[in-house]
Design a protein around this motif. Sequence first.
Motif, short mmCIF file in Angstrom:
data_model
loop_
_atom_site.label_atom_id
_atom_site.label_comp_id
_atom_site.label_asym_id
_atom_site.label_seq_id
_atom_site.Cartn_x
_atom_site.Cartn_y
_atom_site.Cartn_z
N ALA A 163 0.84 -1.19 0.00
CA ALA A 163 0.00 0.00 0.00
C ALA A 163 0.88 1.24 0.00
O ALA A 163 1.91 1.30 0.68
N VAL A 164 0.47 2.24 -0.77
CA VAL A 164 1.18 3.51 -0.88
C VAL A 164 0.29 4.60 -0.30
O VAL A 164 -0.85 4.78 -0.72
N ILE A 165 0.81 5.34 0.68
CA ILE A 165 0.00 6.30 1.44
C ILE A 165 0.50 7.71 1.19
O ILE A 165 1.71 7.98 1.28
N ALA A 166 -0.44 8.63 0.90
CA ALA A 166 -0.10 10.04 0.72
C ALA A 166 -1.18 10.89 1.37
O ALA A 166 -2.36 10.53 1.35
N PHE A 167 -0.78 12.01 1.96
CA PHE A 167 -1.73 12.96 2.54
C PHE A 167 -2.00 14.07 1.52
O PHE A 167 -1.12 14.45 0.74
N ASP A 168 -3.21 14.59 1.56
CA ASP A 168 -3.58 15.72 0.73
C ASP A 168 -4.31 16.75 1.60
O ASP A 168 -5.42 16.50 2.06
N GLY A 169 -3.65 17.87 1.86
CA GLY A 169 -4.27 18.91 2.66
C GLY A 169 -4.31 18.62 4.14
O GLY A 169 -5.06 19.27 4.89
N VAL A 170 -3.52 17.69 4.61
CA VAL A 170 -3.48 17.33 6.04
C VAL A 170 -2.43 18.20 6.73
O VAL A 170 -1.30 18.35 6.24
N ALA A 171 -2.78 18.77 7.87
CA ALA A 171 -1.86 19.62 8.61
C ALA A 171 -0.79 18.79 9.32
O ALA A 171 -0.97 17.59 9.56
N PRO A 173 1.28 17.33 12.44
CA PRO A 173 0.79 16.97 13.77
C PRO A 173 1.08 18.08 14.77
O PRO A 173 1.96 18.92 14.53
N PRO A 174 0.37 18.11 15.89
CA PRO A 174 0.64 19.14 16.90
C PRO A 174 2.10 19.10 17.35
O PRO A 174 2.77 18.07 17.24
N LEU A 198 5.71 8.35 10.86
CA LEU A 198 5.97 9.27 9.76
C LEU A 198 6.89 10.39 10.22
O LEU A 198 6.56 11.11 11.17
N ASP A 199 8.02 10.54 9.55
CA ASP A 199 8.94 11.63 9.90
C ASP A 199 8.63 12.90 9.11
O ASP A 199 9.36 13.87 9.14
N GLY A 200 7.53 12.89 8.39
CA GLY A 200 7.06 14.04 7.63
C GLY A 200 5.68 13.72 7.11
O GLY A 200 5.11 12.66 7.41
N PRO A 202 3.50 12.41 4.31
CA PRO A 202 3.66 11.69 3.05
C PRO A 202 2.87 12.37 1.94
O PRO A 202 1.77 12.86 2.16
N SER A 203 3.45 12.41 0.76
CA SER A 203 2.81 13.05 -0.37
C SER A 203 2.96 12.16 -1.59
O SER A 203 3.59 11.09 -1.53
N ALA A 204 2.41 12.61 -2.72
CA ALA A 204 2.55 11.84 -3.95
C ALA A 204 4.02 11.71 -4.34
O ALA A 204 4.44 10.70 -4.91
N ALA A 205 4.83 12.73 -4.04
CA ALA A 205 6.25 12.70 -4.35
C ALA A 205 7.05 11.90 -3.32
O ALA A 205 8.05 11.28 -3.65
N LYS A 206 6.59 11.93 -2.07
CA LYS A 206 7.27 11.20 -1.00
C LYS A 206 6.25 10.41 -0.21
O LYS A 206 5.90 10.77 0.92
N PRO A 207 5.76 9.32 -0.77
CA PRO A 207 4.74 8.54 -0.07
C PRO A 207 5.36 7.62 0.97
O PRO A 207 6.57 7.46 1.04
N PHE A 208 4.47 7.05 1.76
CA PHE A 208 4.87 6.03 2.74
C PHE A 208 4.40 4.70 2.17
O PHE A 208 3.23 4.55 1.82
N VAL A 209 5.29 3.73 2.07
CA VAL A 209 4.98 2.43 1.48
C VAL A 209 5.06 1.36 2.55
O VAL A 209 6.03 1.30 3.31
N THR A 210 4.04 0.52 2.63
CA THR A 210 4.04 -0.54 3.63
C THR A 210 3.40 -1.80 3.08
O THR A 210 2.60 -1.75 2.14
N ALA A 211 3.77 -2.93 3.62
CA ALA A 211 3.11 -4.19 3.31
C ALA A 211 1.88 -4.32 4.20
O ALA A 211 1.79 -3.70 5.25
N PHE A 212 0.93 -5.14 3.77
CA PHE A 212 -0.23 -5.41 4.61
C PHE A 212 -0.66 -6.85 4.41
O PHE A 212 -0.30 -7.50 3.42
#
Length: 242
Positions: A163-171, A173-174, A198-200, A202-212
Amino acid sequence: MAENPPRSDAELLDLAYPCALDAVGDIERRHIEERLAKADPAVRQAFSETVQRMHEVMARVAELDSQSPPPELESRILAALPDDGRPELPSAWQRRTRWAVPVAAAACLVIGGSVIADRIDAPPPGVPGAEQVHRQPDARTVTKPVTGGGTVVVEFSPQQRLAVIAFDGVAKPPSGRVYQVWLVPPGAGAKARSAGVLDGLPSAAKPFVTAFDFGETLAVTVEPPGGSPGPTTAPITGVPLP
């Protein structure tokens, strides 16, 4: 004779994978070091971080060598390999890809009930990870709202179990908190397991990739720095996976 156009930073970052595996010759390594010396500091840092992550992933894989692999392990590794079947000598790009794809697959497979996953930083087209999922015929994309605003976009391949995860418009974290990704098995009382902190964003350019694994739900929570052994807050989003 006209000079070839300069190669991109993205291509230079591609070379971090074979370098991490010591899969380049001495001459090519010297050329890479020369290019790194002239590259932007951010590119050098990204290159170094990628090499470090690959070393960490392979070390974690090595720790599981003594465990018996599941019956489907061989077929899943073979499915991740390039299926060209051609006898000609591979290009430099093909050599890099053939090293990187099996490593990424091995790093994400379920072995003895444990999942090893690692973030693939800035994967341009052709780099294993996001592109590996995107090119699968069974790839699907799901978009879910995130508490507090924005959405999470998850592209996944049931066959590859990635699975490839990206945020869109997410602020962000506090202050003093981080986002942590979890995989929650089906069934009442199932224990969530961490897919990574997540150390940042994730976006389309820098997504987070994980197995499930089959039937898991991907969830994201807000946790203390460094993450938690188990979720301590309610998920801000959740995406069921097949």
